[in-house]
Design an enzyme around this catalytic site. Structure first.
Site, PDB file in Angstrom:
ATOM      1  N   SER A 108      41.710  45.992  39.680  1.00  0.00           N
ATOM      2  CA  SER A 108      41.847  45.554  38.296  1.00  0.00           C
ATOM      3  C   SER A 108      42.867  44.420  38.213  1.00  0.00           C
ATOM      4  O   SER A 108      43.967  44.517  38.751  1.00  0.00           O
ATOM      5  CB  SER A 108      42.306  46.735  37.428  1.00  0.00           C
ATOM      6  N   GLY A 109      42.477  43.334  37.536  1.00  0.00           N
ATOM      7  CA  GLY A 109      43.364  42.187  37.395  1.00  0.00           C
ATOM      8  C   GLY A 109      43.195  41.144  38.479  1.00  0.00           C
ATOM      9  O   GLY A 109      43.921  40.149  38.510  1.00  0.00           O
ATOM     10  N   THR A 157      36.022  39.480  36.401  1.00  0.00           N
ATOM     11  CA  THR A 157      35.284  39.068  35.203  1.00  0.00           C
ATOM     12  C   THR A 157      35.171  37.549  35.123  1.00  0.00           C
ATOM     13  O   THR A 157      34.104  37.011  34.793  1.00  0.00           O
ATOM     14  CB  THR A 157      35.967  39.625  33.943  1.00  0.00           C
ATOM     15  N   ASN A 166      46.005  44.002  33.580  1.00  0.00           N
ATOM     16  CA  ASN A 166      45.016  42.951  33.298  1.00  0.00           C
ATOM     17  C   ASN A 166      44.839  42.804  31.790  1.00  0.00           C
ATOM     18  O   ASN A 166      44.602  43.783  31.095  1.00  0.00           O
ATOM     19  CB  ASN A 166      43.686  43.340  33.961  1.00  0.00           C
ATOM     20  N   SER A 174      40.567  43.411  30.990  1.00  0.00           N
ATOM     21  CA  SER A 174      39.960  44.335  31.942  1.00  0.00           C
ATOM     22  C   SER A 174      38.629  44.868  31.413  1.00  0.00           C
ATOM     23  O   SER A 174      38.560  45.394  30.299  1.00  0.00           O
ATOM     24  CB  SER A 174      40.906  45.511  32.213  1.00  0.00           C
ATOM     25  N   SER A 175      37.575  44.740  32.213  1.00  0.00           N
ATOM     26  CA  SER A 175      36.277  45.314  31.836  1.00  0.00           C
ATOM     27  C   SER A 175      36.367  46.823  31.981  1.00  0.00           C
ATOM     28  O   SER A 175      36.600  47.326  33.071  1.00  0.00           O
ATOM     29  CB  SER A 175      35.162  44.782  32.745  1.00  0.00           C
ATOM     30  N   GLY A 229      37.087  47.865  39.420  1.00  0.00           N
ATOM     31  CA  GLY A 229      37.774  47.938  40.705  1.00  0.00           C
ATOM     32  C   GLY A 229      38.370  49.316  40.948  1.00  0.00           C
ATOM     33  O   GLY A 229      38.464  50.153  40.044  1.00  0.00           O
ATOM     34  N   GLU A 268      40.825  52.250  41.182  1.00  0.00           N
ATOM     35  CA  GLU A 268      41.937  52.529  40.269  1.00  0.00           C
ATOM     36  C   GLU A 268      42.766  53.706  40.753  1.00  0.00           C
ATOM     37  O   GLU A 268      42.231  54.710  41.237  1.00  0.00           O
ATOM     38  CB  GLU A 268      41.418  52.817  38.857  1.00  0.00           C
TER      39      GLU A 268
END
Length: 705
Positions: free
Chosen positions: A183-184, A188, A242, A245-246, A480, A482
């Site tokens: 994440s981050g 995306t 992020n 973040s999606s 991603g 986590e």
């Protein structure tokens, strides 16, 4: 490894992973070194006993460093591909990527895989001129006019072009671009860049997104690109790692005809994080859409949605509402929520939504915010203590904006309805249970809105006839890996996905390696590669897998999260004082067992999950009967349409009776984990039918700089 040699050494005493050092002196079984940037830091390393046993001279935690490239060599692109490094090991790879990052080069090849480091800033790497240069080179190469070696550096455009050219080859085989990373890390943004390139080539190479297919009608390229802001507004949120973040996964399939023209697209989504609607951590935010309407609404809209700042006791609106203020309602670093609302509304209209539809959707979002403000207390009703709504005016506002009947909303919040042996049984809820019902209702409506949004996006960008599609290129933007302070059911599903994709990646890469050996007529034996099948089995295997045991517990009338954890301990840790399973994938220390926690050793590391974070409730994802009745009889037709999409999704994942079966009852809905396993298996099957291309996104630091 003589005196004067430059090496990398593991940092056994500090916080660094590796230290850049120089050998001072070499003895029979030990070498003496000093840290290059801190000459006073002197240390030694012993010879590795494992290496000595097979006759190798290797020292513990020491790797030879590669010679530093000159500026001229870097200009020639000698550092573009990591596989050209003389020494290939962890510190060499990390150092090479780091050096390029600080030189402003965020893309690096490692064979056919593109490494993309998030720069946390806008760089001039995506201009029309740069896109055109990659398009032109790809076209020449596809016609046999290129020199075979790209004169252009590594870039997302290069990966996208390779996918398109292979799709347009003789076999016309479908392609997939798989974008992964924590994440981050920039997944995306990379997805949007790939989409821009592919849609540009599919539109004939024109980067003018205002092209239209008819008077007043936007081109398919424009509609596909405009779907991103809408999906991000409803499905993305700020997390600690992020800003954008999606909180769902998506696979976007772009369909092309025989001539390579883009005919349309389809979006498949995975596992929206609905729990975020009712709860988010400090420093985080709910979904962007909530903040966009709170900060970007016009005065007319604020009046319509009852956003009166005079009632907030001096608080900014996002900090006043319970569903948006739990994390402090921070602003985003790059974009304002005011601009976000403008982009989102523009994209909605580009997809063909009329003003009335846009207004009703935004009103429902506002209604969910007002729903979250409702509180409850105990009063005696017909001689029985029952939960009642304390703010009738707030209840009426929430019902009006949500488009539902106010009395039915109150019933859904304060009563439970069940059918037993053909009879209707109603029970009054406690205030605590009413709070749970309120949050469940908010999550249900928002989840239904999201599904409806995705359906409308597909309706707008989809192709008309399957016969027109010769091949496709899919773009996967998946959550991603986590690992948080508290990990729940969502993290288990997310990490399960990453395990499955990691296995697919391993198989593909080592298959490529073996094909390379065959092409070069090199004698080889089967290559052993890291296999995480035992981890996948621990999670997904029938009957005894972690998810299967969760489903079993959900079927029991008295099932609960604690019993679920106990069931896992009994299966994986049957012996007294056992803390690690036989396959080493399942862990639980005594203190963790007392808290119904368990750990899974994933490919990326050990993650601790807390079973008592509503694992069972999230897995069931049931809609109470009172809420079903409220939605089905809503006075607002759009609410009925939105709920119908939710029902269709539920029926799609239902266990339907076999043809001719005696059971004529209602199809039994599958759990979220069952549906998710099916979706994941279908995704992997789809990917394995394509030629995959990989973009691995990296996050250079946790400070987003």
């Amino acid at each position: 490894m003589e005196a004067g040699a430059r090496v990398w050494c593991t940092d056994t005493d500090g916080d660094e992973a590796w230290l850049f050092a120089e050998v001072v002196k070499k003895e029979d079984a030990i070498i003496h070194l000093f840290q290059v940037d801190k000459p006073g830091n002197k240390f030694s390393r012993d010879i590795s006993t494992e290496a000595a046993a097979i006759g190798e001279i290797k020292y513990k935690g020491v790797e030879l460093a590669n010679a530093k490239l000159s500026d001229e060599e870097k200009e020639q692109g000698l550092d573009d591909d990591l596989i050209t490094l003389p020494h290939l090991h962890e510190p060499a790879l990390l150092h090479a990527v780091s050096e390029r990052f600080f030189d402003g080069k965020i893309y690096t090849w490692t064979g056919p895989i593109l490494i993309a480091v998030n720069p946390f800033q806008r760089l001039p790497l995506y201009t029309s001129e740069i896109l055109e240069s990659y398009r032109r080179e790809g076209l020449l190469r596809s016609q046999g006019l290129g020199d075979g070696d790209s004169s252009l550096g590594p870039h997302v455009y290069a990966i996208a072009d390779r996918a398109y050219r292979q799709m347009m080859g003789e076999q016309r085989k479908s392609q997939a671009v798989l974008i992964s990373g924590e994440s981050g890390a920039g997944k995306t943004e990379s997805t949007k860049i790939v989409m821009l390139y592919l849609t540009t080539l599919g539109a004939g190479g024109s980067t003018n997104t205002s092209n239209t297919t008819a008077v007043g009608e936007l081109s398919i390229m424009e509609r596909v690109l405009q779907s991103n802001p809408v999906l991000e507004a409803f499905g993305n949120a700020r997390t600690l790692r992020n800003d954008n973040s999606s909180r769902f996964g998506k696979f976007i399939e772009l369909g092309f005809n025989r001539a390579g023209h883009l005919m349309g697209a389809k979006v498949q989504t995975y596992l929206l994080e609905k729990v975020r609607v009712a709860f988010h951590a400090s420093g985080e935010r709910n979904y962007h859409m909530f903040y966009q309407i709170l900060r970007g609404a016009s005065e007319v809209q604020k009046k319509e949605w009852e956003f009166h700042e005079g009632l907030t006791q001096g608080l900014e609106l996002p900090n006043y509402f319970h569903y948006t203020g739990q994390g402090g309602a921070p602003h985003l670093r790059e974009f304002t929520d005011e601009d976000g609302l403008k982009f989102t509304m523009k994209a909605m209209k580009a997809l063909g939504w009329n003003d009335q539809t846009v207004g009703e959707i935004l009103s429902m979002i506002a209604g969910i915010l007002h729903l979250g403000q409702l509180q409850f207390e105990t009063q005696e009703v017909d001689g029985v203590d029952a939960s009642v709504v304390t703010d009738k005016k707030g209840l009426a506002i929430a019902a009006r904006l949500m488009g539902v009947d106010v009395d039915m909303l109150e019933t859904a919040l304060t009563e439970r309805l069940i059918f037993a042996r053909g009879q209707e049984i109603r029970t009054k809820l406690t205030p605590e249970r009413s709070h749970d019902a309120r949050d469940a209702l908010g999550k249900t409506l928002y989840g239904a809105i999201f599904l409806w949004v995705v359906a409308q996006v597909n309706k707008s960008i989809g192709w008309e006839n399957d016969s027109d599609i010769r091949s496709s290129t899919g773009v996967l933007d998946i959550f991603g890996f986590e690992c948080f302070a508290i990990n729940s059911f969502e993290q288990l599903c997310i990490n399960f996905t990453n395990e499955a994709l990691q296995q697919q990646f391993n198989k593909f890469i080592f298959k490529l390696e073996q094909e390379e050996y065959e092409r070069e007529s090199i004698s080889w034996a089967f290559i052993e590669f890291p296999d995480n099948q035992d981890c996948l089995d621990t999670i997904q295997i029938r009957k005894t897998g972690i998810l299967a045991m969760l489903d079993d517990e959900c079927r029991l009338p008295g099932g609960n999260d604690r019993n679920y954890a106990k069931r896992m301990y009994e299966h994986y840790l049957p012996n007294k004082n056992q803390t690690v399973s036989e396959n080493t994938r399942f862990h639980a220390e005594p203190v963790q067992k007392s808290k119904s926690m368990f750990c899974i050793r994933h490919f990326a590391g050990l993650v601790a999950y807390s079973a008592e974070t509503s694992f069972m409730e999230k897995n069931k994802d049931e809609i109470p009967l009172t809420a079903q009745t409220m939605f089905e009889s809503a006075p607002n037709e759009l609410v009925k349409d939105i709920y119908a999409v939710q029902v269709a999704d539920t029926e799609e994942r239902a266990d339907k009776p076999a043809a001719g079966a005696a059971n004529k009852g209602k199809a039994k809905s599958k759990t979220v984990s069952q549906q998710f396993k099916q979706q994941l298996a279908s995704l992997i099957e789809t990917v394995e039918k394509t030629d995959p291309h990989y973009i691995r996104c990296l996050k250079p630091n946790d400070s987003a700089k």
